[in-house]
Scaffold this motif. Structure first.
Motif, PDB file in Angstrom:
ATOM      1  N   ILE A  40       0.784  -1.322   0.064  1.00 14.77           N
ATOM      2  CA  ILE A  40       0.044   0.134   0.080  1.00 14.77           C
ATOM      3  C   ILE A  40       0.855   1.208  -0.061  1.00 14.77           C
ATOM      4  CG2 ILE A  40      -1.479   1.513   1.507  1.00 14.77           C
ATOM      5  CD1 ILE A  40      -2.908  -0.861   2.400  1.00 14.77           C
ATOM      6  N   ASP A  41       0.579   2.175  -1.004  1.00 18.59           N
ATOM      7  CA  ASP A  41       1.382   3.292  -1.007  1.00 18.59           C
ATOM      8  C   ASP A  41       0.898   4.491  -1.647  1.00 18.59           C
ATOM      9  OD1 ASP A  41       3.716   5.199  -1.553  1.00 18.59           O
ATOM     10  OD2 ASP A  41       4.967   3.456  -0.954  1.00 18.59           O
ATOM     11  N   ASN A  42       0.720   5.680  -1.010  1.00 23.96           N
ATOM     12  CA  ASN A  42      -0.133   6.790  -1.982  1.00 23.96           C
ATOM     13  C   ASN A  42       1.192   7.515  -2.699  1.00 23.96           C
ATOM     14  OD1 ASN A  42       1.661   8.206   0.039  1.00 23.96           O
ATOM     15  ND2 ASN A  42      -0.080   9.485   0.725  1.00 23.96           N
ATOM     16  N   THR A  49       7.538   2.695  -9.874  1.00 25.61           N
ATOM     17  CA  THR A  49       8.630   2.054 -10.866  1.00 25.61           C
ATOM     18  C   THR A  49       9.301   1.216  -9.750  1.00 25.61           C
ATOM     19  OG1 THR A  49       8.522   4.237 -11.927  1.00 25.61           O
ATOM     20  CG2 THR A  49      10.253   2.316 -12.543  1.00 25.61           C
ATOM     21  N   SER A  50       9.639   1.836  -8.519  1.00 28.00           N
ATOM     22  CA  SER A  50      10.660   1.045  -7.813  1.00 28.00           C
ATOM     23  C   SER A  50      10.047  -0.472  -7.452  1.00 28.00           C
ATOM     24  CB  SER A  50      10.854   1.704  -6.208  1.00 28.00           C
ATOM     25  OG  SER A  50       9.246   1.744  -5.729  1.00 28.00           O
ATOM     26  N   LEU A  51       8.998  -0.555  -7.441  1.00 31.26           N
ATOM     27  CA  LEU A  51       8.332  -2.171  -7.176  1.00 31.26           C
ATOM     28  C   LEU A  51       8.319  -3.068  -8.435  1.00 31.26           C
ATOM     29  CD1 LEU A  51       5.399  -1.817  -4.490  1.00 31.26           C
ATOM     30  CD2 LEU A  51       7.843  -2.392  -4.070  1.00 31.26           C
ATOM     31  N   VAL A  52       8.137  -2.289  -9.627  1.00 29.44           N
ATOM     32  CA  VAL A  52       8.391  -3.104 -10.785  1.00 29.44           C
ATOM     33  C   VAL A  52       9.716  -3.591 -11.158  1.00 29.44           C
ATOM     34  CG1 VAL A  52       8.383  -2.728 -13.340  1.00 29.44           C
ATOM     35  CG2 VAL A  52       6.779  -1.436 -12.187  1.00 29.44           C
ATOM     36  N   ARG A  53      10.564  -2.757 -10.562  1.00 28.11           N
ATOM     37  CA  ARG A  53      12.162  -3.145 -10.417  1.00 28.11           C
ATOM     38  C   ARG A  53      12.501  -4.244  -9.498  1.00 28.11           C
ATOM     39  NH1 ARG A  53      15.651   2.174 -11.329  1.00 28.11           N
ATOM     40  NH2 ARG A  53      14.633   3.036 -13.450  1.00 28.11           N
ATOM     41  N   VAL A  54      11.608  -3.949  -8.312  1.00 28.33           N
ATOM     42  CA  VAL A  54      11.939  -5.050  -7.026  1.00 28.33           C
ATOM     43  C   VAL A  54      11.617  -6.543  -7.762  1.00 28.33           C
ATOM     44  CG1 VAL A  54      11.254  -5.918  -4.970  1.00 28.33           C
ATOM     45  CG2 VAL A  54      11.638  -3.472  -5.185  1.00 28.33           C
ATOM     46  N   SER A  55      10.148  -6.476  -8.572  1.00 26.23           N
ATOM     47  CA  SER A  55       9.712  -7.700  -8.899  1.00 26.23           C
ATOM     48  C   SER A  55      10.704  -8.342 -10.072  1.00 26.23           C
ATOM     49  CB  SER A  55       8.517  -7.526  -9.708  1.00 26.23           C
ATOM     50  OG  SER A  55       7.860  -8.509  -9.938  1.00 26.23           O
ATOM     51  N   LYS A  56      11.109  -7.474 -10.891  1.00 25.99           N
ATOM     52  CA  LYS A  56      12.124  -7.980 -11.752  1.00 25.99           C
ATOM     53  C   LYS A  56      13.470  -8.717 -11.245  1.00 25.99           C
ATOM     54  CE  LYS A  56      14.946  -5.880 -15.680  1.00 25.99           C
ATOM     55  NZ  LYS A  56      16.525  -5.895 -15.240  1.00 25.99           N
ATOM     56  N   LEU A  57      13.825  -7.915  -9.895  1.00 23.68           N
ATOM     57  CA  LEU A  57      15.143  -8.562  -9.339  1.00 23.68           C
ATOM     58  C   LEU A  57      14.686  -9.850  -8.771  1.00 23.68           C
ATOM     59  CD1 LEU A  57      16.561  -5.567  -7.290  1.00 23.68           C
ATOM     60  CD2 LEU A  57      17.669  -6.800  -8.991  1.00 23.68           C
ATOM     61  N   ALA A  58      13.706  -9.939  -8.176  1.00 19.57           N
ATOM     62  CA  ALA A  58      13.166 -11.272  -7.517  1.00 19.57           C
ATOM     63  C   ALA A  58      12.960 -12.309  -8.880  1.00 19.57           C
ATOM     64  CB  ALA A  58      11.739 -10.989  -6.924  1.00 19.57           C
ATOM     65  N   LYS A  59      12.459 -11.860  -9.846  1.00 18.03           N
ATOM     66  CA  LYS A  59      12.346 -12.851 -10.761  1.00 18.03           C
ATOM     67  C   LYS A  59      13.753 -13.267 -11.376  1.00 18.03           C
ATOM     68  CE  LYS A  59       7.929 -11.769 -13.010  1.00 18.03           C
ATOM     69  NZ  LYS A  59       7.363 -10.488 -12.237  1.00 18.03           N
ATOM     70  N   GLN A  69       4.254 -21.561  -7.699  1.00 10.39           N
ATOM     71  CA  GLN A  69       4.171 -20.811  -6.415  1.00 10.39           C
ATOM     72  C   GLN A  69       5.500 -20.012  -6.175  1.00 10.39           C
ATOM     73  OE1 GLN A  69       2.475 -22.464  -2.713  1.00 10.39           O
ATOM     74  NE2 GLN A  69       4.465 -22.044  -1.657  1.00 10.39           N
ATOM     75  N   GLU A  70       6.441 -20.667  -6.606  1.00 18.03           N
ATOM     76  CA  GLU A  70       7.619 -19.521  -6.778  1.00 18.03           C
ATOM     77  C   GLU A  70       7.620 -18.471  -7.688  1.00 18.03           C
ATOM     78  OE1 GLU A  70      11.132 -22.567  -5.348  1.00 18.03           O
ATOM     79  OE2 GLU A  70      10.524 -22.801  -7.394  1.00 18.03           O
ATOM     80  N   LYS A  71       6.875 -18.532  -8.560  1.00 23.67           N
ATOM     81  CA  LYS A  71       6.628 -17.418  -9.854  1.00 23.67           C
ATOM     82  C   LYS A  71       5.719 -16.381  -9.094  1.00 23.67           C
ATOM     83  CE  LYS A  71       6.965 -20.502 -13.789  1.00 23.67           C
ATOM     84  NZ  LYS A  71       6.068 -20.883 -14.705  1.00 23.67           N
ATOM     85  N   ASP A  72       4.738 -17.016  -8.403  1.00 22.26           N
ATOM     86  CA  ASP A  72       3.801 -16.030  -7.908  1.00 22.26           C
ATOM     87  C   ASP A  72       4.465 -15.241  -6.718  1.00 22.26           C
ATOM     88  OD1 ASP A  72       1.199 -14.966  -7.393  1.00 22.26           O
ATOM     89  OD2 ASP A  72       0.950 -16.342  -5.667  1.00 22.26           O
ATOM     90  N   SER A  73       5.465 -15.843  -6.122  1.00 24.37           N
ATOM     91  CA  SER A  73       6.194 -14.849  -4.926  1.00 24.37           C
ATOM     92  C   SER A  73       6.713 -13.658  -5.659  1.00 24.37           C
ATOM     93  CB  SER A  73       6.933 -15.777  -4.091  1.00 24.37           C
ATOM     94  OG  SER A  73       8.235 -16.138  -4.992  1.00 24.37           O
ATOM     95  N   THR A  74       7.114 -13.529  -6.747  1.00 22.90           N
ATOM     96  CA  THR A  74       7.869 -12.706  -7.341  1.00 22.90           C
ATOM     97  C   THR A  74       6.700 -11.490  -7.829  1.00 22.90           C
ATOM     98  OG1 THR A  74       7.580 -13.382  -9.740  1.00 22.90           O
ATOM     99  CG2 THR A  74       9.688 -14.254  -8.168  1.00 22.90           C
ATOM    100  N   VAL A  75       5.615 -11.785  -7.535  1.00 27.87           N
ATOM    101  CA  VAL A  75       4.519 -10.809  -8.289  1.00 27.87           C
ATOM    102  C   VAL A  75       3.722 -10.151  -6.920  1.00 27.87           C
ATOM    103  CG1 VAL A  75       2.213 -10.393  -9.568  1.00 27.87           C
ATOM    104  CG2 VAL A  75       3.935 -12.288 -10.333  1.00 27.87           C
ATOM    105  N   ILE A  76       4.157  -8.625  -7.149  1.00 28.67           N
ATOM    106  CA  ILE A  76       3.610  -7.956  -5.762  1.00 28.67           C
ATOM    107  C   ILE A  76       2.339  -7.480  -6.087  1.00 28.67           C
ATOM    108  CG2 ILE A  76       4.160  -5.866  -4.458  1.00 28.67           C
ATOM    109  CD1 ILE A  76       7.149  -6.051  -5.786  1.00 28.67           C
ATOM    110  N   ASP A  77       1.404  -7.565  -5.340  1.00 32.12           N
ATOM    111  CA  ASP A  77       0.087  -6.967  -5.259  1.00 32.12           C
ATOM    112  C   ASP A  77      -0.069  -5.452  -4.729  1.00 32.12           C
ATOM    113  OD1 ASP A  77      -0.608  -9.220  -6.043  1.00 32.12           O
ATOM    114  OD2 ASP A  77      -2.191  -9.780  -4.104  1.00 32.12           O
ATOM    115  N   THR A  78      -0.035  -4.603  -5.757  1.00 30.50           N
ATOM    116  CA  THR A  78       0.066  -3.036  -5.201  1.00 30.50           C
ATOM    117  C   THR A  78      -0.977  -2.189  -5.312  1.00 30.50           C
ATOM    118  OG1 THR A  78       0.656  -2.484  -7.776  1.00 30.50           O
ATOM    119  CG2 THR A  78       2.710  -2.999  -6.119  1.00 30.50           C
TER     120      THR A  78
END
Length: 379
Positions: A40-42, A49-59, A69-78
């Motif tokens: 959650i962020d306002n 963009t920061s979380l798009v990049r975090v997801s990329k790093l995790a992938k 499940q491992e793939k799902d763990s890299t997807v952030i619900d924003t």
């Protein structure tokens, strides 16, 4: 660390997930592949963009042939959402249902000491009222585990340095007072409902540096309020003015304020340890003084660095010849805030191994790779 087969991902909500500390905490959670992160962020002081990049790093860290499940763990619900708006926050919890969110890491807050002295009501509304509302909604949805981002400012001018957690809480600024109030509220809640709630407050000292990839880092909106990003912006030409040093007559080794800097990834790792300490099998509360399951821990290196020490370290990292003006002290500033991190080391297994050179190098790596921050986007 891979997820054990058959054990579903634990949903963890991070408030302020797109911010500097939040994005590194989210990265650490994703790295374990044990959590499904909800942010959650306002974007008051952060960029999506920061979380798009975090997801990329995790992938990029996934093993060969990862499970679904491992793939799902890299997807952030924003969720773009303001914590002061009760209905919007409730909608997020409603989306996952009762008991659907395992725990919360509450990072979102306004955090500038100087600004808080000018607009205290804004700070109390955003930091304190929003936290009370969040706890009420968590309770309603049977989510009763929280890691709270507190701050070394809760100690005010400490009677003893390095500072142990037993120090009385006596903040000097409205910002620091909001942190004391939130800690008090959470402590009271844990005492009122000891068999429901588990909570840890993490008293941060000064986070610095960035992920070594240079993909995520500190990118405040407007002029940086903190020393290290300000020095980085000066070195890359984004801030044209000369550095102002607030006071050189403090009782420290060179007269300037001393702070305890730790690498942001070490700080983020501390959140993961704290979250694990809220699990049912954790022994962290076994030595609590009463039946309330609430504790506070310092997260720092236990080593103080003055403003001028930091300027010198950044000079080495950047090659930039900083000039500065010494001006008067600033209201709310404290001479020395150095942590005694022994309790977190002993009870959580916390360590902050990265040194100052690495913090400055990683910060400068982020800044040079992203001279305009997150692509200069004005999202």
């Amino acid at each position: 660390m891979s997820t054990q087969t058959g054990e579903p991902l634990r949903r963890v909500l991070v408030t302020g997930g797109a911010g500097y500390i939040g994005s590194h905490v989210v990265f650490k959670l994703l790295e374990t592949r044990r959590y499904k992160v909800i942010s959650i962020d306002n974007h008051h002081n952060s960029y999506p963009t920061s979380l798009v990049r975090v997801s990329k790093l995790a992938k990029e860290l996934l093993p060969e042939n990862p499970t679904e499940q491992e793939k799902d763990s890299t997807v952030i619900d924003t969720f773009t959402c303001d914590l002061t708006k009760r209905d919007d926050v409730r909608k997020v919890f409603e989306h996952y249902g009762k008991g659907g969110i395992w725990g919360v890491i509450h990072i979102a807050a306004y955090k500038a000491v100087g600004e808080s002295t000018q607009i205290p009501l804004t700070y109390y509304e955003n930091n304190v009222s929003a936290t009370v509302q969040l706890l009420q909604i968590m309770s309603e949805y049977d989510c009763t585990r929280i890691v709270y981002s507190s701050s070394a400012t809760v100690y005010g001018t400490p009677p003893k340095v390095p500072i142990p957690e037993t120090t009385r809480l006596q903040a000097d600024s409205p910002y620091g007072k909001t942190k004391v109030m939130c800690e008090t509220v959470i402590d009271d809640l844990c005492h009122a409902e000891p068999h429901r709630w588990r909570a840890l407050s993490l008293r941060y000292f000064n986070p610095a540096g960035a992920h070594p990839s240079g993909l995520i880092g500190e990118e405040p909106r407007g002029r940086p309020g903190n020393l290290l990003p300000l020095l980085a912006h000066i070195a890359c030409g984004r801030v044209k003015d000369q550095l102002q040093v607030f006071g050189n007559d403090y009782p420290t080794h060179d007269g300037t304020c001393v702070r305890d800097y730790l690498h942001v990834l070490d700080l983020a790792a501390g959140h993961l340890l704290a979250l694990d300490a809220l699990a049912p099998e954790s022994k962290v509360f076994d030595n609590a003084p009463d039946d309330a399951r609430y504790k506070a821990y310092n997260l720092g290196k236990g080593k103080g660095m003055s403003v001028l020490d930091m300027v010198e370290a950044m000079r080495k990292a950047t090659g930039y010849d900083y000039k500065y003006d010494i001006i008067g002290r600033r209201r709310g500033d404290v001479p020395d805030l150095t942590a005694d991190p022994a309790l977190a080391e002993k009870e959580l297994g916390f360590h902050a191994p990265h040194d100052l050179e690495t913090m400055c190098r990683d910060l400068w790596n982020w800044q040079t790779k992203n001279p305009d921050g997150y692509g200069g986007q004005a999202e």
